[in-house]
Design a protein around this motif. Structure first.
Motif, PDB file in Angstrom:
ATOM      1  N   GLU A  60       0.191   9.055   0.440  1.00  0.00           N
ATOM      2  CA  GLU A  60      -0.854  10.080   0.394  1.00  0.00           C
ATOM      3  C   GLU A  60      -1.356  10.448   1.791  1.00  0.00           C
ATOM      4  O   GLU A  60      -1.742  11.594   2.037  1.00  0.00           O
ATOM      5  CB  GLU A  60      -2.009   9.631  -0.496  1.00  0.00           C
ATOM      6  CG  GLU A  60      -2.847  10.827  -0.926  1.00  0.00           C
ATOM      7  CD  GLU A  60      -3.967  10.454  -1.877  1.00  0.00           C
ATOM      8  OE1 GLU A  60      -4.279   9.251  -2.002  1.00  0.00           O
ATOM      9  OE2 GLU A  60      -4.535  11.374  -2.487  1.00  0.00           O
ATOM     10  N   ASP A 105       0.822  -1.227   0.000  1.00  0.00           N
ATOM     11  CA  ASP A 105       0.000   0.000   0.000  1.00  0.00           C
ATOM     12  C   ASP A 105       0.844   1.260   0.000  1.00  0.00           C
ATOM     13  O   ASP A 105       0.485   2.251   0.646  1.00  0.00           O
ATOM     14  CB  ASP A 105      -0.917   0.072   1.234  1.00  0.00           C
ATOM     15  CG  ASP A 105      -1.672  -1.212   1.487  1.00  0.00           C
ATOM     16  OD1 ASP A 105      -2.198  -1.757   0.512  1.00  0.00           O
ATOM     17  OD2 ASP A 105      -1.714  -1.657   2.644  1.00  0.00           O
ATOM     18  N   GLU A 144       1.324   3.664  -2.086  1.00  0.00           N
ATOM     19  CA  GLU A 144       0.718   4.925  -2.539  1.00  0.00           C
ATOM     20  C   GLU A 144      -0.243   5.496  -1.513  1.00  0.00           C
ATOM     21  O   GLU A 144      -0.294   6.712  -1.317  1.00  0.00           O
ATOM     22  CB  GLU A 144      -0.009   4.714  -3.882  1.00  0.00           C
ATOM     23  CG  GLU A 144       0.962   4.449  -5.010  1.00  0.00           C
ATOM     24  CD  GLU A 144       0.592   5.227  -6.271  1.00  0.00           C
ATOM     25  OE1 GLU A 144      -0.459   5.897  -6.285  1.00  0.00           O
ATOM     26  OE2 GLU A 144       1.357   5.150  -7.237  1.00  0.00           O
ATOM     27  N   LEU A 145      -1.013   4.605  -0.878  1.00  0.00           N
ATOM     28  CA  LEU A 145      -1.920   5.085   0.167  1.00  0.00           C
ATOM     29  C   LEU A 145      -1.120   5.669   1.328  1.00  0.00           C
ATOM     30  O   LEU A 145      -1.450   6.734   1.861  1.00  0.00           O
ATOM     31  CB  LEU A 145      -2.827   3.944   0.657  1.00  0.00           C
ATOM     32  CG  LEU A 145      -3.783   4.280   1.804  1.00  0.00           C
ATOM     33  CD1 LEU A 145      -4.684   5.459   1.457  1.00  0.00           C
ATOM     34  CD2 LEU A 145      -4.641   3.067   2.170  1.00  0.00           C
TER      35      LEU A 145
END
Lengths: 195, 195
Positions: free
Chosen positions: B152, B146, B148-149
Motif C-alpha cells: 500500500e 508487513d 500489505e502495508l
C-alpha cells in the motif's frame, strides 16, 4: 461548560454562519465541488438556502471561504526545514500526520484533496498553492540541484499517503500508528530532498 | 486507410457506441462522477441523450462500463515482480509511466483517479481494486513481513505521482522524462517493498 444548542430554526448570527461553513466543508469533502449544492449545504446546516446566499453569495464564493486553509507555508516551511538536516524527512511526515489528527485540519484537508483532484474547480486552487506557495518556498531553502523537482516529489508522496489514509481510508495505512508511517515514509522524503 | 466519418447525426451502431464511451471517459475524467451528466456526455459524443440511455442505461451503468479498466493485475503483477529483485522498484515505475503514455490508458486512468478521490461513487471502485485485486496479489508474492502495508505504501507513491503528473499536470513532474522519474521514484518503491 458547553452552551446548549437550540433545536429550532436558527434566525442567523455567527452560530448559523459557522454551521454553514462547517456543512460546506463536509459537503464539498464528501461530494466534490460539482456534487455539492447550496441546497444540500443548507439542509446539512439546518438553514434556508437563502441564508447561505445571504452570508456567502454564490457556491463559488462559499467554496473560496471553505477552502481558506489555516496553513501558512511561510511560517511552517522554515520551522520544518531548519532543524537537524538528517531528520527533516521524518519531521515533515510527523508534522503533516499530527496536523491531520486535528478535526478541523483533517476535514478541510480532505475537502481540498477531493475537490482538487475531483474536478476543474478545485484543481487551480491546489495547483496555485503548490506552484506559488509551497514548492518555491521549500526549493529556496534547499541548497541542492533540482530543488523544485525534489520538493514536488515530496508533495507527491505526502499527497498519496493522505489520500489513502484520510480520503479513501484503506487499511493498513488508514489505521497505522503515526510512528510507523514516520519510520516508513520519512526516509523517502529525506532521500527526495537530499540524496 | 481511414474511413471518412459523416458529419450528420449518427443513427446508432458501434461507431456511436464507442464515441459515447469515449465521451463518458472524458466527461467523468474532467468533471468527476457528480459533475458529468448523460446530457453533457451525449452532447460531447454528438448524439441524443436517448441514444446514451439506449446503449448504456443509467449514468451509474455507463460509469461502470467506462471504468472497466483493461488492467489485469493477475497478469501484470507476476511479470513485474518476477524479474531481478533489485530492479523491481524501477520496473514498476517504468511500467506504470509507459502505460500512461498510451492515450486510452491515460484517459481512463485520469478518470479513475478523479472519480475515486473526487466523490462517493468512484471511491468504492478504487478501494475494491486496491484491497481485493492489487494489494493481496503483490503481498502474496513478497516473502517479507508487513507485505500489505508495503504494497500500500507503493500504491500511495504511485498514485501521488500519477495525480501530480497527469491529473493536476504540475511541472516539473508533469514534463519530466520517464527515465528521470524512474531513477528518482524507483528506489522509493524498492525500499518500501524490501528494506
Amino acid at each position: 461548560m458547553t452552551k446548549p444548542r437550540g433545536r429550532g430554526r436558527p434566525k442567523g448570527g455567527t452560530d448559523s454562519r459557522s454551521r454553514i461553513l462547517a456543512a460546506a466543508i463536509e459537503e464539498f469533502g464528501e461530494r466534490g465541488y460539482e456534487g455539492a449544492t447550496i441546497r444540500s449545504i443548507a439542509a446539512r446546516a439546518g438553514v434556508d438556502s437563502a441564508l447561505v446566499h445571504h452570508y456567502f453569495g454564490t457556491k463559488a464564493d462559499l467554496f473560496a471561504d471553505a477552502a481558506d486553509v489555516p496553513l501558512r507555508p511561510d511560517v511552517v516551511v522554515p520551522i520544518i526545514l531548519s532543524g537537524p538536516r538528517d531528520e527533516v524527512g521524518e519531521r515533515i511526515v510527523r508534522y503533516v500526520l499530527e496536523s491531520f489528527e486535528r478535526d478541523d485540519v483533517r476535514r478541510r484537508g480532505v475537502m481540498l484533496l477531493r475537490t482538487a483532484v475531483g474536478g476543474k474547480v478545485g484543481s487551480p486552487l491546489i495547483i496555485g498553492f503548490l506552484t506559488r506557495e509551497l514548492l518555491p518556498r521549500v526549493a529556496r531553502r534547499l541548497d541542492v540541484p533540482d530543488a523544485e523537482l525534489r520538493a514536488e516529489l515530496v508533495a507527491s508522496q505526502i499527497a498519496g499517503m493522505l489520500m489513502i489514509r484520510y480520503v479513501l481510508g484503506v487499511k493498513p495505512i488508514a489505521d497505522a500508528p503515526i510512528d510507523e508511517l514516520v519510520a516508513r515514509v520519512g526516509p523517502t522524503i529525506q532521500r527526495y530532498l537530499f540524496d
